[in-house]
Design a protein around this motif. Structure first.
Motif, PDB file in Angstrom:
ATOM      1  N   ALA A  22      28.108  25.719  33.690  1.00 58.22           N
ATOM      2  CA  ALA A  22      28.680  25.318  32.400  1.00 58.22           C
ATOM      3  C   ALA A  22      30.186  25.189  32.481  1.00 58.22           C
ATOM      4  O   ALA A  22      30.779  24.299  31.861  1.00 58.22           O
ATOM      5  N   VAL A  23      30.850  26.064  33.247  1.00 56.07           N
ATOM      6  CA  VAL A  23      32.294  25.980  33.387  1.00 56.07           C
ATOM      7  C   VAL A  23      32.669  24.703  34.119  1.00 56.07           C
ATOM      8  O   VAL A  23      33.571  23.987  33.713  1.00 56.07           O
ATOM      9  N   ALA A  24      31.960  24.386  35.200  1.00 52.25           N
ATOM     10  CA  ALA A  24      32.253  23.175  35.961  1.00 52.25           C
ATOM     11  C   ALA A  24      32.065  21.928  35.107  1.00 52.25           C
ATOM     12  O   ALA A  24      32.880  21.012  35.138  1.00 52.25           O
ATOM     13  N   GLY A  54      34.211  40.682  35.659  1.00 51.97           N
ATOM     14  CA  GLY A  54      34.503  39.873  36.830  1.00 51.97           C
ATOM     15  C   GLY A  54      33.771  38.542  36.869  1.00 51.97           C
ATOM     16  O   GLY A  54      33.974  37.750  37.773  1.00 51.97           O
ATOM     17  N   ALA A  55      32.923  38.282  35.880  1.00 61.74           N
ATOM     18  CA  ALA A  55      32.166  37.020  35.833  1.00 61.74           C
ATOM     19  C   ALA A  55      32.895  36.021  34.936  1.00 61.74           C
ATOM     20  O   ALA A  55      33.605  36.401  34.011  1.00 61.74           O
ATOM     21  N   ALA A  56      32.690  34.748  35.214  1.00 60.81           N
ATOM     22  CA  ALA A  56      33.323  33.702  34.414  1.00 60.81           C
ATOM     23  C   ALA A  56      32.720  33.662  33.019  1.00 60.81           C
ATOM     24  O   ALA A  56      31.514  33.780  32.841  1.00 60.81           O
ATOM     25  N   SER A  57      33.574  33.486  32.027  1.00 58.30           N
ATOM     26  CA  SER A  57      33.120  33.303  30.651  1.00 58.30           C
ATOM     27  C   SER A  57      32.650  31.873  30.472  1.00 58.30           C
ATOM     28  O   SER A  57      33.249  30.950  31.034  1.00 58.30           O
ATOM     29  N   PRO A  58      31.615  31.644  29.679  1.00 58.04           N
ATOM     30  CA  PRO A  58      31.237  30.261  29.398  1.00 58.04           C
ATOM     31  C   PRO A  58      32.320  29.594  28.541  1.00 58.04           C
ATOM     32  O   PRO A  58      32.856  30.220  27.621  1.00 58.04           O
ATOM     33  N   VAL A  59      32.662  28.364  28.874  1.00 52.64           N
ATOM     34  CA  VAL A  59      33.622  27.593  28.080  1.00 52.64           C
ATOM     35  C   VAL A  59      32.818  26.909  26.983  1.00 52.64           C
ATOM     36  O   VAL A  59      32.014  26.019  27.253  1.00 52.64           O
ATOM     37  N   LEU A  60      33.009  27.344  25.747  1.00 51.94           N
ATOM     38  CA  LEU A  60      32.238  26.821  24.625  1.00 51.94           C
ATOM     39  C   LEU A  60      32.803  25.516  24.089  1.00 51.94           C
ATOM     40  O   LEU A  60      32.055  24.668  23.613  1.00 51.94           O
ATOM     41  N   SER A  61      34.134  25.362  24.152  1.00 53.01           N
ATOM     42  CA  SER A  61      34.742  24.089  23.740  1.00 53.01           C
ATOM     43  C   SER A  61      36.153  23.987  24.290  1.00 53.01           C
ATOM     44  O   SER A  61      36.795  24.991  24.573  1.00 53.01           O
ATOM     45  N   ARG A  62      36.597  22.741  24.449  1.00 54.94           N
ATOM     46  CA  ARG A  62      37.974  22.395  24.833  1.00 54.94           C
ATOM     47  C   ARG A  62      38.321  21.157  24.028  1.00 54.94           C
ATOM     48  O   ARG A  62      37.575  20.187  24.047  1.00 54.94           O
ATOM     49  N   TYR A 108      37.507  38.479  29.514  1.00 57.62           N
ATOM     50  CA  TYR A 108      37.186  37.054  29.558  1.00 57.62           C
ATOM     51  C   TYR A 108      37.744  36.495  30.862  1.00 57.62           C
ATOM     52  O   TYR A 108      38.832  36.879  31.288  1.00 57.62           O
ATOM     53  N   GLY A 109      37.023  35.579  31.480  1.00 65.44           N
ATOM     54  CA  GLY A 109      37.496  34.968  32.710  1.00 65.44           C
ATOM     55  C   GLY A 109      37.340  33.463  32.684  1.00 65.44           C
ATOM     56  O   GLY A 109      36.356  32.942  32.169  1.00 65.44           O
ATOM     57  N   ILE A 110      38.329  32.764  33.210  1.00 68.80           N
ATOM     58  CA  ILE A 110      38.281  31.306  33.316  1.00 68.80           C
ATOM     59  C   ILE A 110      38.345  30.981  34.805  1.00 68.80           C
ATOM     60  O   ILE A 110      39.385  31.156  35.446  1.00 68.80           O
ATOM     61  N   ALA A 111      37.227  30.512  35.363  1.00 68.02           N
ATOM     62  CA  ALA A 111      37.135  30.259  36.799  1.00 68.02           C
ATOM     63  C   ALA A 111      38.038  29.110  37.240  1.00 68.02           C
ATOM     64  O   ALA A 111      38.474  29.068  38.384  1.00 68.02           O
ATOM     65  N   SER A 161      43.085  29.970  38.083  1.00 70.43           N
ATOM     66  CA  SER A 161      42.060  30.737  37.378  1.00 70.43           C
ATOM     67  C   SER A 161      42.718  31.963  36.744  1.00 70.43           C
ATOM     68  O   SER A 161      43.754  32.431  37.201  1.00 70.43           O
ATOM     69  N   VAL A 162      42.105  32.468  35.656  1.00 71.21           N
ATOM     70  CA  VAL A 162      42.712  33.529  34.864  1.00 71.21           C
ATOM     71  C   VAL A 162      41.660  34.563  34.489  1.00 71.21           C
ATOM     72  O   VAL A 162      40.523  34.211  34.172  1.00 71.21           O
ATOM     73  N   TRP A 163      42.056  35.828  34.479  1.00 70.00           N
ATOM     74  CA  TRP A 163      41.224  36.910  33.956  1.00 70.00           C
ATOM     75  C   TRP A 163      42.066  37.711  32.978  1.00 70.00           C
ATOM     76  O   TRP A 163      43.209  38.048  33.278  1.00 70.00           O
ATOM     77  N   ILE A 164      41.535  38.011  31.778  1.00 69.01           N
ATOM     78  CA  ILE A 164      42.243  38.851  30.817  1.00 69.01           C
ATOM     79  C   ILE A 164      41.293  39.918  30.286  1.00 69.01           C
ATOM     80  O   ILE A 164      40.100  39.672  30.115  1.00 69.01           O
ATOM     81  N   SER A 165      41.833  41.115  30.053  1.00 70.47           N
ATOM     82  CA  SER A 165      41.020  42.203  29.498  1.00 70.47           C
ATOM     83  C   SER A 165      41.936  43.241  28.862  1.00 70.47           C
ATOM     84  O   SER A 165      43.158  43.103  28.893  1.00 70.47           O
ATOM     85  N   SER A 166      41.328  44.294  28.332  1.00 75.40           N
ATOM     86  CA  SER A 166      42.111  45.363  27.716  1.00 75.40           C
ATOM     87  C   SER A 166      42.682  46.322  28.757  1.00 75.40           C
ATOM     88  O   SER A 166      43.498  47.158  28.441  1.00 75.40           O
ATOM     89  N   GLY A 167      42.257  46.211  29.979  1.00 74.34           N
ATOM     90  CA  GLY A 167      42.773  47.062  31.049  1.00 74.34           C
ATOM     91  C   GLY A 167      42.194  46.624  32.367  1.00 74.34           C
ATOM     92  O   GLY A 167      41.201  45.920  32.412  1.00 74.34           O
ATOM     93  N   SER A 168      42.844  47.012  33.444  1.00 73.20           N
ATOM     94  CA  SER A 168      42.339  46.602  34.755  1.00 73.20           C
ATOM     95  C   SER A 168      41.030  47.326  35.036  1.00 73.20           C
ATOM     96  O   SER A 168      40.729  48.360  34.463  1.00 73.20           O
TER      97      SER A 168
END
Length: 175
Positions: A22-24, A54-62, A108-111, A161-168
């Motif tokens: 889905a991300v691709a 550590g898994a990619a989040s689904p991109v729901l819209s852009r 959330y992760g964006i591959a 690629s980006v990863w964001i969270s409340s803590g490492s």
């Protein structure tokens, strides 16, 4: 005060197998020409919650507004991050929303940030408990890793690629 550091990322077998089809598909559909990128005024991305740390989040819209109008912020989604093409939050920007609420340890992760933003993010702001970020030189969390705590006003534009969270994580992404 922002605390940042560069490190090589940890190579986990699960990270390599995480890339979602889905991300691709979503990223391929959002690959305007460079002339379209200069005409747009405002863009936004909506992510689903990551299926696992550590898994990619689904991109729901852009979507981008273009010169005709403004985008309406998704009502049920939470602003997580804003990317800027200039240092100190200048130039074109894209807002990243999460449909799963504010950041938590799952994050959330964006591959892949997309062709418009590949190697162009020079600064970013984080919101709603997204106080940890890891940005990577290559898509799918590869190459050199840039780790940030809080908002980052200046960084080298080598993000794919980006990863964001409340803590490492216990297995810190950049180690």
């Amino acid at each position: 005060m922002t605390n940042v550091r560069w490190r090589r990322p940890l190579r986990l077998a699960s990270m390599a197998s995480v890339v979602l089809a889905a991300v691709a598909v979503a990223v391929t559909a959002f690959a305007p020409s460079s002339s379209a990128a200069t005409e747009r005024e405002e863009c936004q991305i909506v992510l689903g919650a990551a299926p696992a740390p550590g898994a990619a989040s689904p991109v729901l819209s852009r979507e981008c507004s273009g010169s005709e109008g403004q985008l309406v912020a998704p009502a049920a989604d939470t602003l997580l991050m804003v990317w800027y093409e200039g240092y100190n939050y200048g130039g074109l920007s894209t807002k990243v929303y999460g449909s799963g609420g504010p950041c938590d340890t799952g994050g959330y992760g964006i591959a892949y940030v997309g062709d418009d933003w590949n190697d162009r993010i020079r600064s970013y702001k984080v919101f709603n408990n997204c106080n940890y970020s890891a940005t990577f030189q290559h898509q799918n969390w590869g190459g050199i890793c840039f780790e940030g705590y809080g908002t980052v006003p200046s960084r080298a534009p080598v993000t794919s690629s980006v990863w964001i969270s409340s803590g490492s994580f216990a297995w810190d992404l950049c180690d």
